[in-house]
Every structure is written in structure tokens, then in C-alpha cells.
Design a protein around this motif. Structure first.
Motif, mmCIF file in Angstrom:
data_model
loop_
_atom_site.group_PDB
_atom_site.id
_atom_site.type_symbol
_atom_site.label_atom_id
_atom_site.label_comp_id
_atom_site.label_asym_id
_atom_site.label_seq_id
_atom_site.Cartn_x
_atom_site.Cartn_y
_atom_site.Cartn_z
ATOM 1 N N GLU A 148 0.834 -1.204 0.000
ATOM 2 C CA GLU A 148 0.000 0.000 0.000
ATOM 3 C C GLU A 148 0.874 1.260 0.000
ATOM 4 O O GLU A 148 0.371 2.368 0.039
ATOM 5 C CB GLU A 148 -0.941 0.014 1.211
ATOM 6 N N GLY A 149 2.183 1.069 0.004
ATOM 7 C CA GLY A 149 3.101 2.202 -0.059
ATOM 8 C C GLY A 149 3.620 2.679 1.285
ATOM 9 O O GLY A 149 4.166 3.777 1.386
ATOM 10 N N LEU A 150 3.469 1.858 2.319
ATOM 11 C CA LEU A 150 3.897 2.259 3.660
ATOM 12 C C LEU A 150 5.197 1.577 4.058
ATOM 13 O O LEU A 150 5.377 0.389 3.783
ATOM 14 C CB LEU A 150 2.830 1.871 4.690
ATOM 15 N N PRO A 151 6.085 2.303 4.740
ATOM 16 C CA PRO A 151 7.221 1.625 5.356
ATOM 17 C C PRO A 151 6.691 0.742 6.490
ATOM 18 O O PRO A 151 5.933 1.214 7.339
ATOM 19 C CB PRO A 151 8.068 2.765 5.910
ATOM 20 N N VAL A 152 7.063 -0.526 6.474
ATOM 21 C CA VAL A 152 6.557 -1.483 7.462
ATOM 22 C C VAL A 152 7.728 -2.245 8.073
ATOM 23 O O VAL A 152 8.585 -2.757 7.349
ATOM 24 C CB VAL A 152 5.573 -2.487 6.810
ATOM 25 N N GLU A 153 7.750 -2.300 9.393
ATOM 26 C CA GLU A 153 8.664 -3.176 10.108
ATOM 27 C C GLU A 153 7.804 -4.107 10.948
ATOM 28 O O GLU A 153 6.636 -3.815 11.225
ATOM 29 C CB GLU A 153 9.654 -2.376 10.956
#
Length: 147
Positions: free
Chosen positions: A115-120
Motif C-alpha cells: 500500500e506504499g507504507l514503510p513497514v517493520e
């Protein structure tokens, strides 16, 4: 799937004293796969999380999404969201089995990143220490069965 969204100014997760994931302004997402869930629920949940307008705009209204603010997400597996509380000791039999839960957790995190989000992420099944600064505080519960 079930999730708790916490709007945060920052969050981090550690395993054995080592930080393995963190985010700044954005969302801490605690997520649980339930029995019978499939990839479709993970995708539906990720799309909803990315679009939820729970961040303040310049008029102090919750009108912006995590994408709108350029935020990031820290995604943590949390099977205890499946708790059955009829007795004094919670039961977790409605949670997806561990192998399926892991696959759906990972699919959710990947779809949220898509979705275009930085995810950790945290470490599925590990004993984790989660630290956060809840912004607001804003905490929202989501169940895909009720969307």
C-alpha cells in the motif's frame, strides 16, 4: 482477522533485549489471524488500515490517513486478540493455528507495505517487548468479520 491500531509518535519491539523493529510517527498494529481467515481477510485489513483517517489535519480533525502523513507501521503478531473471556482464564482456540497465523501475519505485513507504507515487524511467536508512545491516545479495534 483482528487488529488493534494505536496511533503513535514512535514505537519499537525488542526480542532478548535487541530492537528488531521500530517506527516513528504512524501506527503500531497488533494483528491476529482467526480460524477460517484467508489471504482475502489480510488484504482487506491492510487496505482498511492504509486508508483509515485517524491522524489530525491542520484543523485538528482526524481527517488524514497514515499515507497522507507519510507515516510508517510497526506490525506485531498478537494471538491474544482471539481471547475467549467466558471464564477467568482466557482461551485462544479461535485463533488460527500457528503455521496459518504466521502466513497470514506475513501476508498482512506485505500487503500493508504494498500500500506504499514503510513497514517493520516483530518476530512471530517470540516473547517480545513492545514500547510505544500512543498519540492522542488513539486506539482502534478492527475485526474483518465486522467490516
Amino acid at each position: 482477522m483482528r487488529a488493534i491500531l494505536q496511533r503513535v509518535t514512535r514505537a519499537q519491539v525488542s526480542v532478548g533485549g535487541q530492537v528488531i523493529g521500530r517506527c516513528g510517527r504512524g501506527l503500531l498494529v497488533l494483528v491476529c489471524a482467526m480460524q477460517g481467515d484467508a489471504e482475502a481477510e489480510a488484504e482487506k485489513l491492510a487496505a482498511k488500515v492504509a486508508k483509515m483517517r485517524i491522524f489530525r489535519d491542520d484543523q485538528d480533525k482526524m481527517n488524514l490517513s497514515i499515507r497522507d502523513i507519510g507515516g510508517a507501521a510497526l506490525v506485531i503478531s498478537q494471538f491474544t486478540l482471539a481471547a475467549d473471556l467466558r471464564g477467568n482464564r482466557p482461551g485462544f482456540s479461535t485463533a488460527a493455528p500457528p503455521e496459518r497465523g504466521r502466513a497470514l501475519y506475513e501476508h498482512f505485513a506485505a500487503r500493508l507495505a504494498a500500500e506504499g507504507l514503510p513497514v517493520e515487524t516483530g518476530n512471530f511467536g517470540a516473547d517480545m517487548a513492545v514500547e510505544l508512545v500512543n498519540d492522542g491516545p488513539v486506539t482502534i479495534w478492527i475485526d474483518t468479520d465486522q467490516m
